[in-house]
Design a protein around this motif. Structure first.
Motif, PDB file in Angstrom:
ATOM      1  N   LEU A 105      28.471  46.634  46.002  1.00 16.73           N
ATOM      2  CA  LEU A 105      29.837  47.026  46.354  1.00 16.73           C
ATOM      3  C   LEU A 105      30.762  45.822  46.396  1.00 16.73           C
ATOM      4  N   ILE A 106      30.278  44.732  47.013  1.00 12.08           N
ATOM      5  CA  ILE A 106      31.104  43.529  47.111  1.00 12.08           C
ATOM      6  C   ILE A 106      31.382  42.959  45.720  1.00 12.08           C
ATOM      7  N   LEU A 107      30.367  42.935  44.872  1.00  9.46           N
ATOM      8  CA  LEU A 107      30.570  42.427  43.512  1.00  9.46           C
ATOM      9  C   LEU A 107      31.541  43.303  42.723  1.00  9.46           C
ATOM     10  N   SER A 108      31.449  44.606  42.917  1.00  8.79           N
ATOM     11  CA  SER A 108      32.380  45.493  42.208  1.00  8.79           C
ATOM     12  C   SER A 108      33.807  45.256  42.682  1.00  8.79           C
ATOM     13  N   ARG A 109      33.975  45.054  44.000  1.00  7.45           N
ATOM     14  CA  ARG A 109      35.318  44.735  44.497  1.00  7.45           C
ATOM     15  C   ARG A 109      35.799  43.401  43.935  1.00  7.45           C
ATOM     16  N   TRP A 110      34.890  42.423  43.831  1.00  9.47           N
ATOM     17  CA  TRP A 110      35.272  41.120  43.287  1.00  9.47           C
ATOM     18  C   TRP A 110      35.718  41.246  41.827  1.00  9.47           C
ATOM     19  N   VAL A 111      34.990  42.043  41.047  1.00 11.40           N
ATOM     20  CA  VAL A 111      35.367  42.249  39.644  1.00 11.40           C
ATOM     21  C   VAL A 111      36.748  42.880  39.548  1.00 11.40           C
ATOM     22  N   TRP A 112      36.988  43.897  40.353  1.00  9.08           N
ATOM     23  CA  TRP A 112      38.312  44.519  40.352  1.00  9.08           C
ATOM     24  C   TRP A 112      39.379  43.540  40.818  1.00  9.08           C
TER      25      TRP A 112
END
Length: 454
Positions: A105-112
């Protein structure tokens, strides 16, 4: 985001494809139904912890901290329910899927967030804001916002008193305090930032607030207190006043224990991982020329205590004897940040080691022994500390670090004032989440060092 969580749980449940769970007095349900229920509970937890709050999404570490807290809370709830109902739940579901799902989840937020940054550089998905207040205060707000490219604000105008210049920090003055609403309409702003002015009485501020609300715009009040992160700020209305409480930062008790435990585990793991690189660096230094492999220098640590900081030698032997003359030559002997531009003392191998921060790897032993931390203000020499003013002295409230906020924000390209501002921000607003973010940014800075690495 939901897809990432589902994939993690799906793989965690593969060994139990045809299994089911049950409890005393309850029905028997298939594992896929349990996974769907956990995912739905996770979505509820993310909503309860306001992880999608538009004021924090895409900015700062608070977004990541809330996602982590939501994952921890869900873990605690699932463990409690499984214990009291005596449900035999897969350990992989709790001990692997939840942590991995949180990281996903954190990585997906970082990508966004990276996508959002690229859009904001093209003036998309930003608030078109005007700053209302005295010229000096407006200048301070504009400078602070521009130092942080991910703030999401595009300052398009300043509204101030009639004695102000035509431009403030390169932003045009678009009106006076008495015509703030008209100026907002003229430049098509959707956000008003109040920087403060003696001429704006509470009654005038209230009427301006009504006018802004009628236009469905955003009202932001910028207090005089700066460099304070969100976790320290708490709003409390009292007697009709929106009082803001600011907590004093404390790195003691369990916080200090957690940071030290993280340093021990992290440095030990990194020593093992980086050992081949350190062996190769030692061989290269020995082949390059005469002199010791390691360089030990006295630095000032927490509470002013000195310690011996270890590095790979990247300069010629007895390089310290030439430092004073080189600083005098470039006219920076009276500044605390001792950096020699185009330093002639650096060896051929040393230049490569410095560019990729390999010369800093032996400091992992300083971290393991407790003299330093993985993250913190960089330690400086005694002569540099002697030049500190009262503000810079606060750097010594925490252990010095291998990497810090200013290292991942520009390294040698930053001035002393910017470096001390970032270090003080770290000291005043320490959080465990911020340490993790700095470490990730450190890895990125080492892999792609850029022109500011020396």
């Amino acid at each position: 985001m939901l897809a990432a969580v589902f994939v993690v749980f799906r793989f965690a449940a593969l060994p139990f494809e045809n299994a089911s769970v049950s409890w005393v007095g309850g029905p028997e349900i298939p594992y896929w139904a349990l996974i769907v229920a956990v995912i739905l509970l996770w979505l509820v937890a993310l909503s309860v912890f306001d992880t999608r709050d538009r004021h924090i999404v895409g900015n700062g570490t608070l977004e990541y901290a809330r996602i982590t807290n939501a994952g921890i809370a869900l873990f605690a709830v699932l463990v409690a329910v499984a214990f009291f109902l005596r449900i035999e739940v897969s350990r992989a579901l709790l001990l692997i899927a939840l942590p991995v799902g949180t990281v996903a989840l954190i990585l997906s937020r970082w990508v966004w967030r990276q996508w959002l940054r690229r859009q904001q550089r093209s003036a998309k998905y930003v608030y078109r804001a005007i700053v209302v207040g005295e010229a000096a205060k407006a200048s301070h707000i504009i400078g602070a916002i521009r130092r942080e490219p991910g703030s999401g604000f595009d300052i398009i105008g300043v509204v101030t008193n009639g004695r102000a210049p035509a431009l403030i920090e390169g932003v045009p003055v678009v009106g006076g305090l008495s015509t703030a609403v008209e100026a907002m309409d003229a430049v098509d702003a959707d956000t008003v930032i109040f920087a403060g002015a003696d001429e704006l009485s509470p009654a005038v501020m209230r009427r301006l607030g009504w006018a802004i609300a009628d236009r469905d715009a955003n009202l932001v009040v910028a207090p005089a207190l700066t460099d304070v992160a969100g976790p320290r700020i708490h709003s409390r209305p009292a007697a009709g006043l929106p009082l803001v409480h600011v907590e004093y930062p404390v790195l003691e008790g369990y916080r200090r224990f957690a940071k030290r435990a993280f340093d021990i585990v992290g440095s030990a793991a990194l020593i093992v991982i980086a050992s081949p690189i350190m062996i190769a660096a030692a061989i290269a230094i020995r082949v390059d020329g005469a002199g010791p492999i390691f360089y030990r220098q006295s630095r000032i640590g927490r509470r002013g205590q000195s310690f011996g900081m270890i590095k790979f030698r990247s300069m010629i032997a007895n390089a310290d004897d030439q430092l004073a003359s080189l600083l005098d030559l470039q006219g920076t002997s009276d500044r605390p940040l001792h950096k020699v531009i185009d330093d002639p003392r650096i060896t051929r191998v040393g230049r490569f080691l410095r560019k990729h921060s390999i010369d800093e790897l032996p400091q992992l032993f300083n971290v393991f022994l407790g003299d330093m931390s993985l993250v913190g203000p960089r330690p400086q020499r005694e002569a540099e500390v002697a030049l500190y003013d009262d503000a810079a002295e606060r750097r010594l409230l925490v252990k010095p670090g291998m990497s810090g906020l200013w290292q991942v924000s520009g390294r040698s390209a930053l001035s002393w004032d910017d470096a001390i501002r970032l270090d003080l921000y770290y000291v005043e607003n320490w959080t465990f989440t911020q340490d993790i973010v700095i470490l990730f940014r450190t890895v990125r800075a080492v892999v792609a060092p850029g022109e500011s690495a020396h």
